[in-house]
Scaffold this motif. Structure first.
Motif, PDB file in Angstrom:
ATOM      1  N   GLU A  55       0.837  -1.208   0.000  1.00  0.00           N
ATOM      2  CA  GLU A  55       0.000   0.000   0.000  1.00  0.00           C
ATOM      3  C   GLU A  55       0.871   1.258   0.000  1.00  0.00           C
ATOM      4  OE1 GLU A  55      -3.481   2.129   2.740  1.00  0.00           O
ATOM      5  OE2 GLU A  55      -2.838   0.057   3.140  1.00  0.00           O
ATOM      6  N   GLY A  56       1.955   1.230   0.802  1.00  0.00           N
ATOM      7  CA  GLY A  56       2.873   2.367   0.813  1.00  0.00           C
ATOM      8  C   GLY A  56       3.559   2.566  -0.524  1.00  0.00           C
ATOM      9  N   LEU A  57       3.923   1.453  -1.168  1.00  0.00           N
ATOM     10  CA  LEU A  57       4.554   1.534  -2.470  1.00  0.00           C
ATOM     11  C   LEU A  57       3.602   2.117  -3.505  1.00  0.00           C
ATOM     12  CD1 LEU A  57       6.816   0.908  -4.492  1.00  0.00           C
ATOM     13  CD2 LEU A  57       5.912  -1.427  -4.659  1.00  0.00           C
ATOM     14  N   ALA A  58       2.343   1.672  -3.482  1.00  0.00           N
ATOM     15  CA  ALA A  58       1.354   2.195  -4.429  1.00  0.00           C
ATOM     16  C   ALA A  58       1.137   3.691  -4.220  1.00  0.00           C
ATOM     17  CB  ALA A  58       0.047   1.433  -4.283  1.00  0.00           C
ATOM     18  N   ALA A  59       1.075   4.116  -2.952  1.00  0.00           N
ATOM     19  CA  ALA A  59       0.880   5.538  -2.660  1.00  0.00           C
ATOM     20  C   ALA A  59       2.090   6.356  -3.106  1.00  0.00           C
ATOM     21  CB  ALA A  59       0.632   5.722  -1.169  1.00  0.00           C
ATOM     22  N   ALA A  60       3.297   5.859  -2.824  1.00  0.00           N
ATOM     23  CA  ALA A  60       4.506   6.585  -3.214  1.00  0.00           C
ATOM     24  C   ALA A  60       4.644   6.668  -4.729  1.00  0.00           C
ATOM     25  CB  ALA A  60       5.731   5.909  -2.607  1.00  0.00           C
ATOM     26  N   ALA A  61       4.317   5.572  -5.423  1.00  0.00           N
ATOM     27  CA  ALA A  61       4.405   5.582  -6.887  1.00  0.00           C
ATOM     28  C   ALA A  61       3.417   6.571  -7.487  1.00  0.00           C
ATOM     29  CB  ALA A  61       4.146   4.175  -7.425  1.00  0.00           C
ATOM     30  N   ALA A  62       2.215   6.646  -6.902  1.00  0.00           N
ATOM     31  CA  ALA A  62       1.214   7.599  -7.393  1.00  0.00           C
ATOM     32  C   ALA A  62       1.676   9.035  -7.176  1.00  0.00           C
ATOM     33  CB  ALA A  62      -0.118   7.350  -6.701  1.00  0.00           C
ATOM     34  N   LEU A  63       2.278   9.304  -6.021  1.00  0.00           N
ATOM     35  CA  LEU A  63       2.744  10.658  -5.736  1.00  0.00           C
ATOM     36  C   LEU A  63       3.930  11.043  -6.624  1.00  0.00           C
ATOM     37  CD1 LEU A  63       2.517  10.648  -1.834  1.00  0.00           C
ATOM     38  CD2 LEU A  63       1.041  11.878  -3.426  1.00  0.00           C
ATOM     39  N   VAL A  64       4.800  10.089  -6.913  1.00  0.00           N
ATOM     40  CA  VAL A  64       5.932  10.366  -7.808  1.00  0.00           C
ATOM     41  C   VAL A  64       5.433  10.747  -9.200  1.00  0.00           C
ATOM     42  CG1 VAL A  64       7.884   9.300  -9.012  1.00  0.00           C
ATOM     43  CG2 VAL A  64       7.612   8.992  -6.556  1.00  0.00           C
ATOM     44  N   ASP A  65       4.359  10.102  -9.636  1.00  0.00           N
ATOM     45  CA  ASP A  65       3.772  10.399 -10.949  1.00  0.00           C
ATOM     46  C   ASP A  65       2.763  11.538 -10.891  1.00  0.00           C
ATOM     47  OD1 ASP A  65       5.260   8.343 -11.992  1.00  0.00           O
ATOM     48  OD2 ASP A  65       3.667   6.843 -11.737  1.00  0.00           O
ATOM     49  N   SER A  66       2.680  12.226  -9.737  1.00  0.00           N
ATOM     50  CA  SER A  66       1.732  13.353  -9.551  1.00  0.00           C
ATOM     51  C   SER A  66       0.293  12.920  -9.766  1.00  0.00           C
ATOM     52  CB  SER A  66       2.093  14.516 -10.496  1.00  0.00           C
ATOM     53  OG  SER A  66       3.389  14.984 -10.238  1.00  0.00           O
ATOM     54  N   LYS A  67      -0.069  11.786  -9.181  1.00  0.00           N
ATOM     55  CA  LYS A  67      -1.427  11.270  -9.268  1.00  0.00           C
ATOM     56  C   LYS A  67      -2.015  11.146  -7.866  1.00  0.00           C
ATOM     57  CE  LYS A  67      -0.477   8.572 -13.455  1.00  0.00           C
ATOM     58  NZ  LYS A  67      -0.453   7.198 -14.038  1.00  0.00           N
ATOM     59  N   MET A  68      -3.334  11.230  -7.788  1.00  0.00           N
ATOM     60  CA  MET A  68      -4.018  11.113  -6.510  1.00  0.00           C
ATOM     61  C   MET A  68      -4.636   9.722  -6.411  1.00  0.00           C
ATOM     62  SD  MET A  68      -6.990  13.536  -4.822  1.00  0.00           S
ATOM     63  CE  MET A  68      -8.074  13.302  -6.228  1.00  0.00           C
ATOM     64  N   GLY A  69      -4.129   8.918  -5.440  1.00  0.00           N
ATOM     65  CA  GLY A  69      -4.661   7.578  -5.242  1.00  0.00           C
ATOM     66  C   GLY A  69      -5.999   7.577  -4.517  1.00  0.00           C
ATOM     67  N   LYS A  70      -6.609   6.406  -4.447  1.00  0.00           N
ATOM     68  CA  LYS A  70      -7.913   6.284  -3.795  1.00  0.00           C
ATOM     69  C   LYS A  70      -7.826   6.565  -2.299  1.00  0.00           C
ATOM     70  CE  LYS A  70      -9.766   2.902  -7.091  1.00  0.00           C
ATOM     71  NZ  LYS A  70     -10.324   1.533  -7.245  1.00  0.00           N
ATOM     72  N   ASP A  71      -6.779   6.065  -1.657  1.00  0.00           N
ATOM     73  CA  ASP A  71      -6.625   6.280  -0.211  1.00  0.00           C
ATOM     74  C   ASP A  71      -6.441   7.758   0.107  1.00  0.00           C
ATOM     75  OD1 ASP A  71      -6.811   3.566   0.148  1.00  0.00           O
ATOM     76  OD2 ASP A  71      -4.638   3.241   0.082  1.00  0.00           O
ATOM     77  N   LEU A  72      -5.646   8.448  -0.685  1.00  0.00           N
ATOM     78  CA  LEU A  72      -5.453   9.885  -0.461  1.00  0.00           C
ATOM     79  C   LEU A  72      -6.749  10.649  -0.704  1.00  0.00           C
ATOM     80  CD1 LEU A  72      -3.616  12.282   0.096  1.00  0.00           C
ATOM     81  CD2 LEU A  72      -2.963  12.277  -2.328  1.00  0.00           C
ATOM     82  N   LYS A  73      -7.497  10.250  -1.684  1.00  0.00           N
ATOM     83  CA  LYS A  73      -8.776  10.909  -1.975  1.00  0.00           C
ATOM     84  C   LYS A  73      -9.750  10.765  -0.804  1.00  0.00           C
ATOM     85  CE  LYS A  73     -12.245  11.146  -5.654  1.00  0.00           C
ATOM     86  NZ  LYS A  73     -12.680  10.571  -6.953  1.00  0.00           N
ATOM     87  N   LYS A  74      -9.840   9.562  -0.247  1.00  0.00           N
ATOM     88  CA  LYS A  74     -10.713   9.338   0.911  1.00  0.00           C
ATOM     89  C   LYS A  74     -10.221  10.137   2.122  1.00  0.00           C
ATOM     90  CE  LYS A  74     -12.058   4.638  -0.440  1.00  0.00           C
ATOM     91  NZ  LYS A  74     -12.003   3.202  -0.059  1.00  0.00           N
ATOM     92  N   PHE A  75      -8.933  10.177   2.313  1.00  0.00           N
ATOM     93  CA  PHE A  75      -8.344  10.894   3.452  1.00  0.00           C
ATOM     94  C   PHE A  75      -8.652  12.387   3.393  1.00  0.00           C
ATOM     95  CE2 PHE A  75      -4.549  13.004   5.340  1.00  0.00           C
ATOM     96  CZ  PHE A  75      -4.740  12.600   6.656  1.00  0.00           C
ATOM     97  N   LEU A  76      -8.523  12.983   2.211  1.00  0.00           N
ATOM     98  CA  LEU A  76      -8.783  14.417   2.066  1.00  0.00           C
ATOM     99  C   LEU A  76     -10.271  14.723   2.168  1.00  0.00           C
ATOM    100  CD1 LEU A  76      -6.298  15.297  -0.837  1.00  0.00           C
ATOM    101  CD2 LEU A  76      -6.027  15.752   1.597  1.00  0.00           C
ATOM    102  N   LYS A  77     -11.100  13.868   1.605  1.00  0.00           N
ATOM    103  CA  LYS A  77     -12.550  14.086   1.712  1.00  0.00           C
ATOM    104  C   LYS A  77     -13.020  14.067   3.164  1.00  0.00           C
ATOM    105  CE  LYS A  77     -14.495  12.489  -2.703  1.00  0.00           C
ATOM    106  NZ  LYS A  77     -15.348  11.456  -3.334  1.00  0.00           N
ATOM    107  N   LYS A  78     -12.402  13.227   3.937  1.00  0.00           N
ATOM    108  CA  LYS A  78     -12.829  13.048   5.319  1.00  0.00           C
ATOM    109  C   LYS A  78     -12.367  14.179   6.234  1.00  0.00           C
ATOM    110  CE  LYS A  78     -12.692   9.613   9.059  1.00  0.00           C
ATOM    111  NZ  LYS A  78     -12.195   8.273   9.472  1.00  0.00           N
ATOM    112  N   HIS A  79     -11.156  14.705   6.019  1.00  0.00           N
ATOM    113  CA  HIS A  79     -10.559  15.618   6.991  1.00  0.00           C
ATOM    114  C   HIS A  79     -10.415  17.059   6.501  1.00  0.00           C
ATOM    115  CE1 HIS A  79      -9.590  12.303   9.706  1.00  0.00           C
ATOM    116  NE2 HIS A  79      -9.096  11.638   8.652  1.00  0.00           N
ATOM    117  N   VAL A  80     -10.594  17.320   5.198  1.00  0.00           N
ATOM    118  CA  VAL A  80     -10.473  18.690   4.688  1.00  0.00           C
ATOM    119  C   VAL A  80     -11.859  19.186   4.299  1.00  0.00           C
ATOM    120  CG1 VAL A  80      -9.425  20.191   2.957  1.00  0.00           C
ATOM    121  CG2 VAL A  80      -8.148  18.225   3.834  1.00  0.00           C
ATOM    122  N   ASP A  81     -12.258  20.313   4.895  1.00  0.00           N
ATOM    123  CA  ASP A  81     -13.588  20.848   4.637  1.00  0.00           C
ATOM    124  C   ASP A  81     -13.506  22.366   4.513  1.00  0.00           C
ATOM    125  OD1 ASP A  81     -16.261  21.193   4.297  1.00  0.00           O
ATOM    126  OD2 ASP A  81     -16.805  20.895   6.412  1.00  0.00           O
TER     127      ASP A  81
END
Length: 478
Positions: A55-81
């Motif tokens: 999971e960490g590898l998938a998140a890091a690879a997405a961030l290196v490619d400037s992409k937003m993964g599903k986990d990051l999307k859920k995290f921001l939806k939940k805590h940023v308002d």
């Protein structure tokens, strides 16, 4: 204002307490010099821990490619308002703003803030020490490096280098052993050398035959011999001029022949292994030049990635370095091809076109090698398309040569020029309209003929007169 910060352990979201300090780099540096000062500037709002290394590898690879993964999307939806988000990547900030409607900023003050958070990370998050974060960061970096390099056991080209080296050595040893069997057994049955040309069949026949006196008692179909060759062998054994040998000598000869057979079988297995490895490692290069030539190119360069760094001009003469430097030293013509000469496409070309085809093939090989070494696809579509283009170029050269030899193209071009207006039914153009008969021209021709006749008669008369005068002068004398 919130700060999004990625760690080897998970995503973290910090609340920025003193936004005014973002404009003052010196104030930020002074505040983050201590843990208490850092906690006055930012505080942890939320933290999402990675459940596994994958999971960490998938998140890091997405961030290196400037992409937003599903986990990051859920995290921001939940805590940023409705708050502004500080990010480290402008492209990622644009994606977050487009998909989630969260305003993102990135400036020099934000970068200084992230540098300070990274300095005091273990104390700001809590529950982690340097001994915990360091192995996480190291393991994630190794995983990310393998992911970016597409590391796979099937892509290890060292096996190809070793296999092609062993294959070449086996060919040399097999040739030496086979010649030794022919020479050794030739003392006993010299006629067999001319009857059987293939080394493998010769060794099998020696194992089966033994003493030539027993040739009529054996069936040589297992050795791969045709009926005609088998009958010729048996007839030659009756009238052979060879010497007699002992049983011990025959046993040693048979053992050597068995070595030839076993090495030949292993050579076939090794070739099949090399063929499968080449299709896995460099499928596009294999389609263009074949397994053996491709493996020799990789072996000569040292590795596939080293071969990918060479330009097409170097790939073309790879393996002919001695000839190249000798030509440069003596100021002669440089070689046109090296190892690539043994490719089937160059073998199909006429001798005068081999240089052109080798240049075209080397250019396509350079592209195919880079796709195999650095590309993500495992297919051979690039190689197939490139081979079709090289074959089309070969046909074009051969067709052009045929046309030049027969001058068909030139005749067709001249025909079109001459008949430019005839296709429209017009008699004008280069083919002019027929002229009418003019009888005055005949009269003029008669006058010209008469004038020429008179002029010739006058010349003859002058010659005769001059001769008479010279004769009279001679008679008078001095």
């Amino acid at each position: 204002m919130l700060l999004l910060f990625e760690t080897p352990a998970g995503y973290s979201l910090f609340k920025v307490k003193e936004e005014g300090k973002l404009e003052d780099a010196e104030a930020l540096e002074k505040a983050f010099s201590t843990v208490d000062g850092a906690k006055k500037v930012v505080s942890l709002r939320a933290f999402s821990k990675f459940d596994s290394t994958a999971e960490g590898l998938a998140a890091a690879a997405a961030l290196v490619d400037s992409k937003m993964g599903k986990d990051l999307k859920k995290f921001l939806k939940k805590h940023v308002d409705g708050e502004t988000l500080i990010v480290a990547d402008a492209k990622l900030g644009g994606i977050i703003k487009e998909k989630l409607g969260i305003a993102c900023i990135l400036n020099s003050g934000a970068m200084e803030l992230m540098r300070g958070v990274r300095l005091q990370l273990k104390d700001l998050i809590g529950g982690f020490t340097d001994a915990d974060i360091a192995p996480m960061a190291l393991g994630l970096s190794h995983s990310l490096s393998r992911y970016k390099l597409k590391f796979s056991p099937d892509k290890v080209d060292t096996m190809v280098v070793q296999a092609i080296g062993l294959l070449d050595e086996l060919d040399k040893e097999l040739n030496t052993y086979a010649m030794r069997v022919r020479e050794w057994y030739g003392w006993h049955f010299p006629e067999l050398t001319k009857i059987i040309q293939d080394n493998m069949q010769y060794a099998k026949a020696v194992i089966k035959l033994g003493d030539r006196a027993t040739a009529s008692q054996h069936d040589f179909s297992a050795a791969g011999l045709d009926e005609d060759i088998e009958q010729e062998l048996k007839d030659a054994a009756i009238v052979s001029m060879g010497t007699e040998v002992s049983v011990d000598d025959l046993e040693n000869i048979k053992q050597l022949a068995e070595q030839v057979v076993s090495l030949s079988e292993y050579r076939m297995q090794l070739y099949d292994y090399l063929k499968s490895r080449m299709h896995a490692i460099a499928p596009n290069l294999t389609v263009l030049v074949g397994e053996l030539v491709g493996a020799r190119l990789i072996s000569h360069a040292g590795s596939l990635i080293n071969l990918a760094k060479h330009p097409a001009s170097t790939v073309q003469i790879l393996g002919a370095e001695k000839a190249l430097f000798r030509a440069l030293k003596t100021k002669h013509e440089t070689p046109k091809y090296g190892l690539i000469y043994h490719a089937s496409l160059i073998g199909q070309a006429a001798p005068k076109f081999k240089g052109k085809i080798s240049r075209v093939l080397a250019a396509k090989c350079a592209l195919a090698i880079r796709v195999d070494a650095l590309g993500e696809s495992s297919g051979a579509s690039i190689g197939i398309a490139s081979r079709e283009k090289v074959e089309a170029r070969l046909r074009q050269l051969e067709g052009k040569a045929i046309g030049d030899a027969s001058k068909v193209g030139k005749e067709l071009q001249n025909t079109k020029t001459w008949d430019k207006c005839r296709s429209d039914g017009d008699s004008q153009g280069l083919l002019s309209a027929p002229k009418a008969y003019n009888p005055d021209l005949d009269a003029n021709d008669e006058k010209m003929k008469k004038r020429k006749k008179d002029a010739s008669s006058e010349r003859k008369a002058k010659k005769v007169k001059s001769k008479k005068e010279r004769g009279e002068n001679r008679e008078r004398g001095p």
